[in-house]
Write a protein that holds these residues in place. Sequence first.
Motif, PDB file in Angstrom:
ATOM      1  N   GLU A 128      56.613  23.737  35.761  1.00 41.31           N
ATOM      2  CA  GLU A 128      57.145  22.405  36.027  1.00 41.31           C
ATOM      3  C   GLU A 128      58.663  22.510  36.215  1.00 41.31           C
ATOM      4  N   PRO A 129      59.309  21.511  36.812  1.00 43.46           N
ATOM      5  CA  PRO A 129      60.764  21.571  36.975  1.00 43.46           C
ATOM      6  C   PRO A 129      61.539  21.803  35.682  1.00 43.46           C
ATOM      7  N   ASP A 130      60.978  21.368  34.536  1.00 44.21           N
ATOM      8  CA  ASP A 130      61.668  21.570  33.260  1.00 44.21           C
ATOM      9  C   ASP A 130      61.330  22.905  32.604  1.00 44.21           C
ATOM     10  N   GLY A 131      60.522  23.730  33.272  1.00 49.35           N
ATOM     11  CA  GLY A 131      60.203  25.053  32.763  1.00 49.35           C
ATOM     12  C   GLY A 131      58.882  25.175  32.038  1.00 49.35           C
ATOM     13  N   ARG A 132      58.203  24.057  31.763  1.00 48.99           N
ATOM     14  CA  ARG A 132      56.883  24.141  31.130  1.00 48.99           C
ATOM     15  C   ARG A 132      55.875  24.737  32.106  1.00 48.99           C
ATOM     16  N   VAL A 133      54.911  25.480  31.571  1.00 48.73           N
ATOM     17  CA  VAL A 133      53.896  26.112  32.420  1.00 48.73           C
ATOM     18  C   VAL A 133      52.890  25.057  32.885  1.00 48.73           C
ATOM     19  N   ARG A 134      52.739  24.925  34.192  1.00 49.42           N
ATOM     20  CA  ARG A 134      51.743  24.022  34.767  1.00 49.42           C
ATOM     21  C   ARG A 134      50.393  24.714  34.863  1.00 49.42           C
ATOM     22  N   TRP A 135      50.402  25.968  35.370  1.00 53.21           N
ATOM     23  CA  TRP A 135      49.165  26.755  35.415  1.00 53.21           C
ATOM     24  C   TRP A 135      49.494  28.242  35.484  1.00 53.21           C
ATOM     25  N   ARG A 136      48.513  29.039  35.106  1.00 52.32           N
ATOM     26  CA  ARG A 136      48.551  30.481  35.286  1.00 52.32           C
ATOM     27  C   ARG A 136      47.387  30.859  36.182  1.00 52.32           C
ATOM     28  N   GLY A 137      47.680  31.589  37.250  1.00 44.89           N
ATOM     29  CA  GLY A 137      46.663  31.860  38.263  1.00 44.89           C
ATOM     30  C   GLY A 137      46.108  33.265  38.253  1.00 44.89           C
ATOM     31  N   GLY A 138      46.276  33.998  37.132  1.00 44.32           N
ATOM     32  CA  GLY A 138      45.790  35.371  37.105  1.00 44.32           C
ATOM     33  C   GLY A 138      46.756  36.295  37.823  1.00 44.32           C
ATOM     34  N   ALA A 139      46.216  37.332  38.467  1.00 41.40           N
ATOM     35  CA  ALA A 139      47.033  38.306  39.203  1.00 41.40           C
ATOM     36  C   ALA A 139      48.163  38.830  38.321  1.00 41.40           C
ATOM     37  N   ARG A 140      47.791  39.503  37.230  1.00 44.54           N
ATOM     38  CA  ARG A 140      48.748  39.928  36.204  1.00 44.54           C
ATOM     39  C   ARG A 140      49.916  40.731  36.763  1.00 44.54           C
ATOM     40  N   ASP A 141      49.658  41.525  37.827  1.00 44.94           N
ATOM     41  CA  ASP A 141      50.717  42.371  38.361  1.00 44.94           C
ATOM     42  C   ASP A 141      51.355  41.802  39.631  1.00 44.94           C
ATOM     43  N   ALA A 142      51.247  40.500  39.834  1.00 44.73           N
ATOM     44  CA  ALA A 142      51.943  39.881  40.972  1.00 44.73           C
ATOM     45  C   ALA A 142      53.423  40.240  40.920  1.00 44.73           C
ATOM     46  N   ASP A 143      53.950  40.764  42.029  1.00 48.27           N
ATOM     47  CA  ASP A 143      55.326  41.264  41.983  1.00 48.27           C
ATOM     48  C   ASP A 143      56.132  40.981  43.242  1.00 48.27           C
ATOM     49  N   MET A 144      55.514  40.366  44.244  1.00 43.39           N
ATOM     50  CA  MET A 144      56.225  40.091  45.484  1.00 43.39           C
ATOM     51  C   MET A 144      56.657  38.629  45.541  1.00 43.39           C
ATOM     52  N   LEU A 145      57.594  38.351  46.420  1.00 44.78           N
ATOM     53  CA  LEU A 145      58.087  36.999  46.613  1.00 44.78           C
ATOM     54  C   LEU A 145      56.919  36.057  46.905  1.00 44.78           C
ATOM     55  N   ALA A 146      56.733  35.034  46.072  1.00 40.49           N
ATOM     56  CA  ALA A 146      55.655  34.071  46.278  1.00 40.49           C
ATOM     57  C   ALA A 146      56.018  33.110  47.408  1.00 40.49           C
ATOM     58  N   ILE A 195      60.188  27.589  45.289  1.00 39.20           N
ATOM     59  CA  ILE A 195      60.386  26.269  44.670  1.00 39.20           C
ATOM     60  C   ILE A 195      59.941  25.206  45.661  1.00 39.20           C
ATOM     61  N   ASP A 196      59.022  24.334  45.237  1.00 42.45           N
ATOM     62  CA  ASP A 196      58.526  23.314  46.162  1.00 42.45           C
ATOM     63  C   ASP A 196      59.448  22.094  46.185  1.00 42.45           C
ATOM     64  N   ASP A 197      59.081  21.107  46.986  1.00 44.79           N
ATOM     65  CA  ASP A 197      59.968  19.970  47.210  1.00 44.79           C
ATOM     66  C   ASP A 197      60.122  19.080  45.979  1.00 44.79           C
ATOM     67  N   GLU A 198      59.230  19.229  44.987  1.00 45.73           N
ATOM     68  CA  GLU A 198      59.334  18.467  43.736  1.00 45.73           C
ATOM     69  C   GLU A 198      60.013  19.264  42.635  1.00 45.73           C
ATOM     70  N   GLY A 199      60.322  20.526  42.910  1.00 43.87           N
ATOM     71  CA  GLY A 199      61.020  21.350  41.927  1.00 43.87           C
ATOM     72  C   GLY A 199      60.145  22.277  41.117  1.00 43.87           C
ATOM     73  N   ALA A 200      58.825  22.278  41.363  1.00 42.87           N
ATOM     74  CA  ALA A 200      57.961  23.239  40.682  1.00 42.87           C
ATOM     75  C   ALA A 200      58.289  24.647  41.173  1.00 42.87           C
ATOM     76  N   MET A 201      58.218  25.633  40.256  1.00 37.79           N
ATOM     77  CA  MET A 201      58.589  27.010  40.556  1.00 37.79           C
ATOM     78  C   MET A 201      57.362  27.916  40.477  1.00 37.79           C
ATOM     79  N   TYR A 202      57.243  28.812  41.447  1.00 36.56           N
ATOM     80  CA  TYR A 202      56.097  29.711  41.565  1.00 36.56           C
ATOM     81  C   TYR A 202      56.604  31.124  41.308  1.00 36.56           C
ATOM     82  N   VAL A 203      56.305  31.635  40.116  1.00 35.65           N
ATOM     83  CA  VAL A 203      56.899  32.866  39.595  1.00 35.65           C
ATOM     84  C   VAL A 203      55.884  33.994  39.646  1.00 35.65           C
ATOM     85  N   ALA A 204      56.309  35.154  40.155  1.00 36.34           N
ATOM     86  CA  ALA A 204      55.485  36.364  40.113  1.00 36.34           C
ATOM     87  C   ALA A 204      55.885  37.161  38.881  1.00 36.34           C
TER      88      ALA A 204
END
Length: 365
Positions: free
Chosen positions: A208-226, A188-197
């Motif tokens: 976004e802090p409210d849960g809306r998707v800001r972007w999808r970066g590919g890496a379908r099987d991302a599974d480790m702590l971002a 979670i960054d300083d503005e509240g955006a969340m980076y989910v694997a």
Amino acid sequence: MSTMRRKVSGEVPEALRLARSIWPRTAGGTRHARRVQVRGPSEGRVVREIALEGSTERTARGIGVARDGSLRVSAGGQLVAIERAAVVAWSVEIASKRARKVVSAPAVLDDGSCVITCGRAVCFVDAHGAVRGRIELEVGLDDSGPAPNVTPDGALIVTCPTGEVIRIDADGARELGAFGYDVVAPAIDDEGAMYVAGYAGRGAVCLEPDGRVRWRGGARDADMLATVRATGESAFGVVNDGRTVFIARDGSQLGAYGAAGGCGELSGGDWALVAQDRVARVDARGVARWERALVLPSLHWGGLGPVIDRDDRLAVPTLEGVELLDARNGSVVAAVALGEPPIDLAMIAEGRVAVLLATRLVIID
């Protein structure tokens, strides 16, 4: 977002504030940057060993540092408080051996209390070791080990093996979405955006802090702590692909490195990366500046990684303990033989690192 049923008992705080300490939770803080602004250890000398009663390799989970410099350690189904003099102040059982529930690492709050998860429950433990409150959810919570995370506005973020990311605040528990399987705590960054694997689902996602998707970066099987840098670039380990993907602020991929690892923030835009077979310094696009071979049985889904001091010196886990490295060239400053691989590392004070092993906590300087 959908509201989830929850059962609340005892005293549950309406808003949380993570401890203003050197290392309040897994990977050093909300961004998982693993970097501190103090000098790290240089001698590689063991100064304290504390036995952790009832702990095993399977139940030792993680370390957090309180604002007063005391430690909170999750091990053996207990939360243990250790004073700065390396004396056990108290311990409290979170999960009995008979229950066979997995307890997370602690997130230490600014008043010295902790939040910790166990099975379907979120537990609030005060600064004196009393369990003051509990929230029982309708779904099981992440059992991989890292601590739950806290947003800038005081909400708790928990995740689930079934893929949900859940926000808990004074208004209740709300599901922000389902993103795959075995979802670990987001950065979670300083503005509240969340980076989910979002493993086997949406892949690397920024919310976004409210849960809306800001972007999808590919890496379908991302599974480790971002990990997310203060400047907005992020790193996601992908075990199935054997790589770590680096993503720009806008969600475009900058590049990748050929091993899945837990990352930390070095100066100049570089990353320190610990994979099961190597430690490396890579640039923003994943190009290696240097590499050193190592062997680790597990990275605990990225909960285990490098610890980085203000001068870019590293403490990294090894099969037999810890090495202190110069991040400029990867040279070994000191090696600490502990006889087994660490489960967690944390900078706990100027010049001092704590190492969580299966049955003990070791402090080195």
